[in-house]
Design a protein around this motif. Sequence first.
Motif, mmCIF file in Angstrom:
data_model
loop_
_atom_site.group_PDB
_atom_site.id
_atom_site.type_symbol
_atom_site.label_atom_id
_atom_site.label_comp_id
_atom_site.label_asym_id
_atom_site.label_seq_id
_atom_site.Cartn_x
_atom_site.Cartn_y
_atom_site.Cartn_z
ATOM 1 N N UNK A 54 0.827 -1.213 0.000
ATOM 2 C CA UNK A 54 0.000 0.000 0.000
ATOM 3 C C UNK A 54 0.857 1.257 0.000
ATOM 4 N N UNK A 55 1.915 1.258 0.776
ATOM 5 C CA UNK A 55 2.794 2.430 0.841
ATOM 6 C C UNK A 55 3.373 2.759 -0.533
ATOM 7 N N UNK A 56 3.761 1.717 -1.286
ATOM 8 C CA UNK A 56 4.358 1.949 -2.610
ATOM 9 C C UNK A 56 3.366 2.585 -3.570
ATOM 10 N N UNK A 57 2.063 2.331 -3.354
ATOM 11 C CA UNK A 57 1.028 2.909 -4.214
ATOM 12 C C UNK A 57 0.371 4.129 -3.568
ATOM 13 N N UNK A 58 1.043 4.682 -2.556
ATOM 14 C CA UNK A 58 0.587 5.883 -1.848
ATOM 15 C C UNK A 58 -0.807 5.697 -1.250
ATOM 16 N N UNK A 59 -1.005 4.551 -0.611
ATOM 17 C CA UNK A 59 -2.261 4.229 0.057
ATOM 18 C C UNK A 59 -1.997 4.134 1.560
ATOM 19 N N UNK A 60 -2.979 4.427 2.400
ATOM 20 C CA UNK A 60 -2.759 4.419 3.853
ATOM 21 C C UNK A 60 -2.590 3.013 4.407
ATOM 22 N N UNK A 61 -1.745 2.867 5.420
ATOM 23 C CA UNK A 61 -1.570 1.588 6.101
ATOM 24 C C UNK A 61 -2.839 1.236 6.858
#
Length: 350
Positions: free
Chosen positions: A97-104
């Motif tokens: 998720x972090x790599x796709x700029x999504x929240x943990x």
Amino acid sequence: MALNIEKIAKSKISDVDFSNLKFGEIFTDHMFECDYKDGEWQTPQIRPYQPIAFDPSAKVFHYGQAVFEGMKAYKDKNDDIWLFRPDQNQERINKSAERLDMPAFPKEFFFEGLNELLKLDSQWVQKGEGDSLYIRPFVIATENCVSASASTNYKFMIICAPVQAYYAGEVRVVFADKYSRSANGGVGFAKAAGNYAASFYPARLAAEQGYQQVVWTDASTHEYLEEAGTMNVFFRVNDTLITAPTSDRILDGVTRKSLIQLAEDEGIKVEVRPVSRQEIVEAAKKGELKEMFGAGTAAVISIIQGFADQDQKFELPVMEDSYALRLKTRLTGIQQNKLEDKFNWTYKVR
């Protein structure tokens, strides 16, 4: 953690033929979901499995912000339900998720939601050799907007499907020399939905040539062997087990790292290093390539009977002392709570 639960009025389990399941087509009675909006995750809920509605402008449809995981639950002879290294899946979905700029997604939400979901649908976890419940956590972008930027809203879900032992028949592969699964600096290490979508076309071309999968090579030179289809790949040259190191191109597979640890525990020499196609072709010509197999959640281990490198074709021997079968037997024994878990990998659903 607050968790809203809405139970199904009547289970559909009596309509399911558990002796004749197609992988990932039948789903359990309930699903877990949680929405992210206004900068935070909202109250999670479990409700009856059902379709969900999205606006046509939801960003997942336009910019592919979607990541997922694959896990399994097993039921032992005492009817206890076990998960295998779920902490690794929880950590990896957030890394993706972090790599796709999504929240943990919060760890406590993940584990409590998964526990409650499995308790509700415990009858769907079948007890038998090769039977398990496949678990699919995923996150998608849900903001209604087609601007090319990260979404502000997301949905985290967990759905589950009863499955049987995975058998795909004989597997022969072809080494990729044109298409790539991932590239340096890309999202190959993440379980991003687009990684898999991009692999389907080369896989179809391989199938038209009679191969069941593609062994992906590095995008820069196509000289180094990295993954087999959707699985990590292992090569046994003489008595040494070799696999490529993880990188920003290669998925850090839970099955992969478990097999490496099991092999080392059994005294098998393991080398984690770049593996060139030339090395494997030469080993096959000399009769030194004893085994090749893929490793992943669905099949655990998928034995590869043969491979092609451009216009060269090779068949692999049938090994009496098969590392693949030996490691698979021990790993599945641990997963199903039949063998000692000296590594503390298993997690009991309570």
